[in-house]
Design a protein around this motif. Structure first.
Motif, PDB file in Angstrom:
ATOM      1  N   TYR A   1       0.830  -1.194   0.000  1.00 33.47           N
ATOM      2  CA  TYR A   1       0.000   0.000   0.000  1.00 33.47           C
ATOM      3  C   TYR A   1       0.871   1.253   0.000  1.00 33.47           C
ATOM      4  O   TYR A   1       2.015   1.237   0.457  1.00 33.47           O
ATOM      5  N   LEU A   2       0.293   2.332  -0.475  1.00 26.63           N
ATOM      6  CA  LEU A   2       0.932   3.641  -0.349  1.00 26.63           C
ATOM      7  C   LEU A   2      -0.143   4.618   0.111  1.00 26.63           C
ATOM      8  O   LEU A   2      -1.049   4.962  -0.658  1.00 26.63           O
ATOM      9  N   GLN A   3      -0.064   5.013   1.368  1.00 29.29           N
ATOM     10  CA  GLN A   3      -0.980   6.010   1.907  1.00 29.29           C
ATOM     11  C   GLN A   3      -0.387   7.382   1.620  1.00 29.29           C
ATOM     12  O   GLN A   3       0.738   7.675   2.037  1.00 29.29           O
ATOM     13  N   MET A   4      -1.143   8.193   0.919  1.00 27.56           N
ATOM     14  CA  MET A   4      -0.660   9.509   0.513  1.00 27.56           C
ATOM     15  C   MET A   4      -1.548  10.571   1.150  1.00 27.56           C
ATOM     16  O   MET A   4      -2.748  10.640   0.864  1.00 27.56           O
ATOM     17  N   ASN A   5      -0.964  11.371   2.009  1.00 28.86           N
ATOM     18  CA  ASN A   5      -1.677  12.450   2.689  1.00 28.86           C
ATOM     19  C   ASN A   5      -1.107  13.798   2.271  1.00 28.86           C
ATOM     20  O   ASN A   5      -0.008  13.878   1.725  1.00 28.86           O
TER      21      ASN A   5
END
Length: 121
Positions: A78-82
């Motif tokens: 996963y890549l959580q991008m905030n």
């Protein structure tokens, strides 16, 4: 045959968040570095983030905003991008490599078709 499939891209306003997913099939990647690269049309592809074991590495400009994680049981990364910025707009590719250094150098074992992330200002 190795197959990586990304999902989760889309259109988001600046300051928003997205989570990209990458499902791997045809091979177990638990012993590989998994990561993300991105490419803006007309520009070179660039490294974004990678993870191997408990070690992570990020492109400087995404540190503190992006988080990479993996679920080896599901063969998914996963890549959580905030706090997304317009300059994060790109096609994001999931990739596998022998180690993090290989990922950064784009000496890849496999990569997906990509998912488009568009951040509007």
């Amino acid at each position: 045959q190795v197959h990586l499939v990304e999902s989760g891209g889309g259109l988001v306003q600046a300051g928003g968040s997205l989570r990209l997913s990458c499902a791997a099939s045809g091979r177990t990647f638990s012993s590989s570095a998994m990561g993300w690269l991105r490419q803006v049309p007309g520009k070179e592809r660039e490294f974004v983030a990678a993870m191997m074991g408990g070690t992570t590495h990020y492109k400087e400009s995404v540190k503190g905003r992006f988080t990479i994680a993996r679920d080896n049981a599901k063969n998914t990364v996963y890549l959580q991008m905030n706090s997304l910025k317009p300059e994060d707009t790109a096609v994001y590719y999931c990739a596998a490599a022998a180690n993090i250094a290989s990922m950064i150098l784009e000496n890849l074992d496999a990569w997906g078709q990509g998912t488009l992330v568009t951040v509007s200002s």
